[in-house]
Design an enzyme around this catalytic site. Structure first.
Site, PDB file in Angstrom:
ATOM      1  N   ASN A 130     -43.185  81.320  32.902  1.00 51.73           N
ATOM      2  CA  ASN A 130     -43.465  79.993  33.449  1.00 51.73           C
ATOM      3  C   ASN A 130     -44.856  79.507  33.056  1.00 51.73           C
ATOM      4  O   ASN A 130     -45.032  78.379  32.588  1.00 51.73           O
ATOM      5  CB  ASN A 130     -43.333  79.999  34.979  1.00 51.73           C
ATOM      6  CG  ASN A 130     -41.922  80.293  35.447  1.00 51.73           C
ATOM      7  OD1 ASN A 130     -41.016  80.467  34.642  1.00 51.73           O
ATOM      8  ND2 ASN A 130     -41.734  80.366  36.759  1.00 51.73           N
ATOM      9  N   SER A 297     -29.097  47.973  -3.091  1.00 49.81           N
ATOM     10  CA  SER A 297     -27.746  47.899  -2.539  1.00 49.81           C
ATOM     11  C   SER A 297     -26.781  48.622  -3.467  1.00 49.81           C
ATOM     12  O   SER A 297     -26.948  48.602  -4.690  1.00 49.81           O
ATOM     13  CB  SER A 297     -27.326  46.431  -2.392  1.00 49.81           C
ATOM     14  OG  SER A 297     -25.941  46.324  -2.178  1.00 49.81           O
ATOM     15  N   LYS A 303     -30.466  43.094  -4.840  1.00 56.55           N
ATOM     16  CA  LYS A 303     -31.096  43.369  -3.550  1.00 56.55           C
ATOM     17  C   LYS A 303     -32.267  44.336  -3.661  1.00 56.55           C
ATOM     18  O   LYS A 303     -32.224  45.312  -4.390  1.00 56.55           O
ATOM     19  CB  LYS A 303     -30.065  43.970  -2.576  1.00 56.55           C
ATOM     20  CG  LYS A 303     -28.953  43.036  -2.159  1.00 56.55           C
ATOM     21  CD  LYS A 303     -29.454  41.893  -1.296  1.00 56.55           C
ATOM     22  CE  LYS A 303     -29.980  42.351   0.033  1.00 56.55           C
ATOM     23  NZ  LYS A 303     -28.950  42.954   0.891  1.00 56.55           N
ATOM     24  N   ASN A 305     -34.259  46.013  -0.551  1.00 44.83           N
ATOM     25  CA  ASN A 305     -34.286  46.079   0.904  1.00 44.83           C
ATOM     26  C   ASN A 305     -35.524  46.813   1.406  1.00 44.83           C
ATOM     27  O   ASN A 305     -35.905  47.853   0.867  1.00 44.83           O
ATOM     28  CB  ASN A 305     -33.036  46.795   1.423  1.00 44.83           C
ATOM     29  CG  ASN A 305     -31.761  46.096   1.011  1.00 44.83           C
ATOM     30  OD1 ASN A 305     -31.714  44.867   0.943  1.00 44.83           O
ATOM     31  ND2 ASN A 305     -30.720  46.861   0.721  1.00 44.83           N
TER      32      ASN A 305
END
Length: 477
Positions: A130, A297, A303, A305
């Site tokens: 712990n 693309s 394209k 992007n």
């Protein structure tokens, strides 16, 4: 991702190994439960912190009264732990799935194999997993914040340097995504730099709360051998010791706080990404994203992007999810340690990785994008100076609410005639309000409009460069 596969041949294959908690149990563990319970698949990244934890703790055990460990035993333990560390670093550490439930178990098991369990088995004396895991994760996160701080400073440096170099370019500023007033491109960059600088300060302010030592708290009630927690804090580089053992093993506020910082940071990264996505479209054309941070693309050859920026925008939601998930975990558990708290590490590790990668990608995008000042100039239209027109009359003593209405009538007249407002004649302006003078046409100057915004934080050249210098001083660049 945790994938569970039940092995119906439930021999004692996964229950015969030595577990840290095995003495109480006589039956074997269901293999499905074993996979469900284990955390080594993700907490193994804390191998170094866990070993340093044990190096310091074993030394502390030699300083108790009477000593739990002799100096010879400490030397043997340190030699063994350093070998375990070397095995992790060179990739030769062999995980034993039947016993290695987590990083703590794996390291202690291997230590006992190297130096023998008679001495190796003493290293956990008075220590619980712990307080051990709470210490490990704080150490890991403290080191991670140092890396994130470095990445953020580099990102801010890119923004500030661009703002300084490109201060003379003027573009439309937007509200509601509608053209509003002329601003400097640099003013836009610094608006995002200020948000990110606040994130940096927020991160720096968290570090003292991360650097608080829980080791010595035991399972919940404290250490029965009175190990010197102040010594441990010094050895492990912590600023102070947590003053309540129950709180020490349960506290995950520092993780929630880091995840909030990460969420807000990603919100700011997402906003900047969205702006740049919009500005890079053919409809705007203010910026061009570098090829290194764009994709094409699979079907449309034309394209280009801005996938880097779209992914940054998308990953913001991932980090938000980490924060909300942890908060739901924390809100329902009772005091001290519960196994639910094992669910703190995956969102923490994932968020830390995500923001580190995101900051570096955004730094790359900003370092390589090019601006198109001619497109910015083309987007400037006389209607952006409608407020300047109103302010012209304010300087002649007319109340702003009156001048606002008068300027609106000028806009309407230009729309009625289907001409830019700057092409209205002086007489047409005076027909609307006789207080317009022969110098009214001088209002239609975008550079002068920005220069009139010369208060602190304004978009005038002087004020923008003033902010640049403040940022450079703050960042040490």
């Amino acid at each position: 991702m945790l994938i569970l596969c039940r092995n119906n041949n439930m021999s004692e294959g996964k229950s015969t190994g030595q577990k840290l908690w095995g003495g109480r149990f006589t039956g074997g563990t269901d293999p499905l439960m074993w996979q469900f319970n284990q955390s080594l698949s993700y907490d193994r990244r804390m191998y170094s912190q866990d070993i340093r934890n044990s190096l310091a703790y074993s030394l502390a055990l030699s300083k108790t009264s009477p000593p739990i460990l002799s100096s010879a035993e400490v030397e043997l333990i340190h030699k063994g732990l350093n070998q375990v560390l070397k095995e992790w670093e060179d990739g030769s550490f062999v995980i034993k799935e039947e016993t290695d439930e987590d990083i703590h178990t794996a390291n202690e098991r291997r230590l006992c194999e190297i130096i023998g369990s008679e001495v190796g088995g003493k290293v956990h004396t008075g220590r619980s997993r712990n307080d051990q895991v709470a210490t490990d994760v704080r150490m890991w996160l403290f080191e991670e914040t140092e890396k994130v701080e470095g990445y953020l400073k580099e990102l801010l440096s890119v923004l500030v340097r661009r703002a300084e170099q490109e201060v003379d370019h003027i573009m439309p500023g937007y509200t509601h995504l509608q053209r509003a007033q002329p601003i400097r491109w640099s003013h836009f960059l610094l608006s995002h730099a200020h948000a990110l600088k606040a994130d940096l300060e927020r991160l720096q302010s968290q570090r003292p709360r991360i650097s608080t030592l829980p080791l010595g708290a035991g399972p919940l009630a404290g250490n029965p051998f009175c190990v010197d927690s102040e010594f441990l804090a010094k050895e492990l580089g912590f600023e102070r010791v947590l003053g309540n053992s129950m709180h020490a093993v349960a506290d995950r506020d520092f993780i929630a706080e880091f995840l909030f910082f990460s969420s807000l940071l990603m919100n700011h990264i997402s906003k900047l990404s969205e702006d740049l996505i919009i500005y890079s479209t053919a409809e705007f054309g203010f910026v061009t994203i570098g090829d290194a941070y764009s994709t094409g693309s699979s079907i449309m050859p034309q394209k280009k992007n801005a996938d880097s920026l779209e992914l940054l925008r998308g990953k913001a939601g991932r980090v938000f999810g980490s924060l909300s998930g942890l908060m739901m975990t924390l809100k329902g558990i009772p005091s001290t340690y519960d196994k639910d708290l094992q669910e703190d590490k995956e969102p923490l590790f994932d968020a830390a990785h995500t923001i580190s990668a995101s900051i570096q990608i955004l730094t790359g995008v900003l370092s390589t994008l090019s601006i198109n000042p001619s497109r910015m100039q083309e987007a400037l239209t006389p209607d952006l100076l409608a407020t300047d027109l109103a302010e012209y009359l304010v300087r002649k003593g007319v109340p702003f609410r009156v001048t606002h209405h008068i300027s609106g009538r000028c806009v309407a007249k230009a729309e009625e005639l289907k001409i830019p407002m700057s092409e209205l004649s002086t007489q047409q302006f005076q027909d609307i309000d006789e207080r317009f003078g022969d110098d009214i046409k001088s209002i239609f100057d975008y550079e002068k409009s920005t220069e009139r915004r010369d208060g602190i934080g304004g978009t005038s050249r002087r004020r923008v460069l003033e902010e640049v210098e403040k940022m450079k001083t703050n960042l040490g660049i």
